[in-house]
Write a protein that holds these residues in place. Structure first.
Motif, PDB file in Angstrom:
ATOM      1  N   GLU A 112      35.970  46.578  37.755  1.00 16.78           N
ATOM      2  CA  GLU A 112      36.670  46.102  38.828  1.00 16.78           C
ATOM      3  C   GLU A 112      37.567  47.126  39.530  1.00 16.78           C
ATOM      4  O   GLU A 112      37.776  47.470  40.520  1.00 16.78           O
ATOM      5  CB  GLU A 112      37.208  44.644  38.654  1.00 16.78           C
ATOM      6  N   TYR A 116      37.801  49.218  42.800  1.00 14.52           N
ATOM      7  CA  TYR A 116      38.807  49.229  43.674  1.00 14.52           C
ATOM      8  C   TYR A 116      39.583  50.452  44.149  1.00 14.52           C
ATOM      9  O   TYR A 116      39.625  50.893  45.014  1.00 14.52           O
ATOM     10  CB  TYR A 116      39.767  48.172  43.138  1.00 14.52           C
ATOM     11  N   ARG A 145      39.834  44.527  47.247  1.00 13.86           N
ATOM     12  CA  ARG A 145      39.975  43.878  45.915  1.00 13.86           C
ATOM     13  C   ARG A 145      38.997  42.926  45.573  1.00 13.86           C
ATOM     14  O   ARG A 145      38.243  42.783  44.570  1.00 13.86           O
ATOM     15  CB  ARG A 145      41.325  43.024  45.569  1.00 13.86           C
ATOM     16  N   LYS A 149      35.789  43.047  42.954  1.00 14.55           N
ATOM     17  CA  LYS A 149      35.850  41.899  41.913  1.00 14.55           C
ATOM     18  C   LYS A 149      34.266  41.534  41.933  1.00 14.55           C
ATOM     19  O   LYS A 149      33.678  41.424  40.914  1.00 14.55           O
ATOM     20  CB  LYS A 149      36.689  40.788  42.336  1.00 14.55           C
ATOM     21  N   GLU A 153      31.539  41.982  39.037  1.00 10.16           N
ATOM     22  CA  GLU A 153      30.807  40.708  38.093  1.00 10.16           C
ATOM     23  C   GLU A 153      29.241  40.765  38.192  1.00 10.16           C
ATOM     24  O   GLU A 153      28.724  40.013  37.696  1.00 10.16           O
ATOM     25  CB  GLU A 153      31.172  39.563  39.106  1.00 10.16           C
TER      26      GLU A 153
END
Length: 163
Positions: A112, A116, A145, A149, A153
């Motif tokens: 992540e 980002y 963000r 994220k 995942e």
């Protein structure tokens, strides 16, 4: 006198164009059409490609549909990812779709934080890619963000799906 000369030259040019159109075999499919037509008759040592049966064609089509359905039906992704990212990076971030490499690199498996940072760099122009900059220019920092994220995942979602 000028008008007579121009008119005469115009008539000569039109006559030559008509003569060329009537005489030249290119306009009537002459020798060129015969050459293309006769290509199939030449035995040049190559084996002829056999036509697939209808059953084989159906199996190929079903296989392609299964692959496509497998890619699309993998795990759920947000509308934001589908609209901004999947066209270049694939519906699951693998960089492949239907067995073919896509324009964008693989995102699947990246952290992540890295995602980002990369998204921020593209938006700010620190990393040069006009497509990415155009896609991210109107997104806020919080949107970046959320997107990072979600993509981070993907491995967990894929693992859950296999259970």
């Amino acid at each position: 006198m000028k008008n007579i000369i121009v008119g005469f030259l115009t008539l000569i040019i039109v006559a030559l164009a008509v003569f060329t159109a009537m005489d030249d075999p290119v306009y009537h499919g002459g020798n060129h059409a015969k050459v293309i037509k006769d290509f199939g008759d030449i035995d040049n040592g190559f084996t002829k490609v056999e036509e697939k049966s209808n059953r084989e064609k159906e199996n190929d089509a079903l296989s392609a549909l299964r692959d496509k359905a497998g890619n699309v039906g993998g795990f759920k992704v947000s509308r934001e990812y589908k609209s901004r990212c999947s066209a270049c990076h694939g519906v699951n971030g693998s960089g492949f779709q239907n067995g073919k490499a896509m324009m964008g690199p693989k995102l699947f498996g990246q952290s992540e934080e890295k995602l980002y940072k990369d998204l921020s760099d593209f938006k700010a122009g620190r990393k040069q890619n006009i497509i990415m900059k155009g896609l991210l220019i109107r997104l806020q920092d919080e949107d970046l963000r959320i997107l990072a994220k979600e993509i981070g995942e993907f491995p967990a979602r894929a693992k859950e799906l296999k259970k």
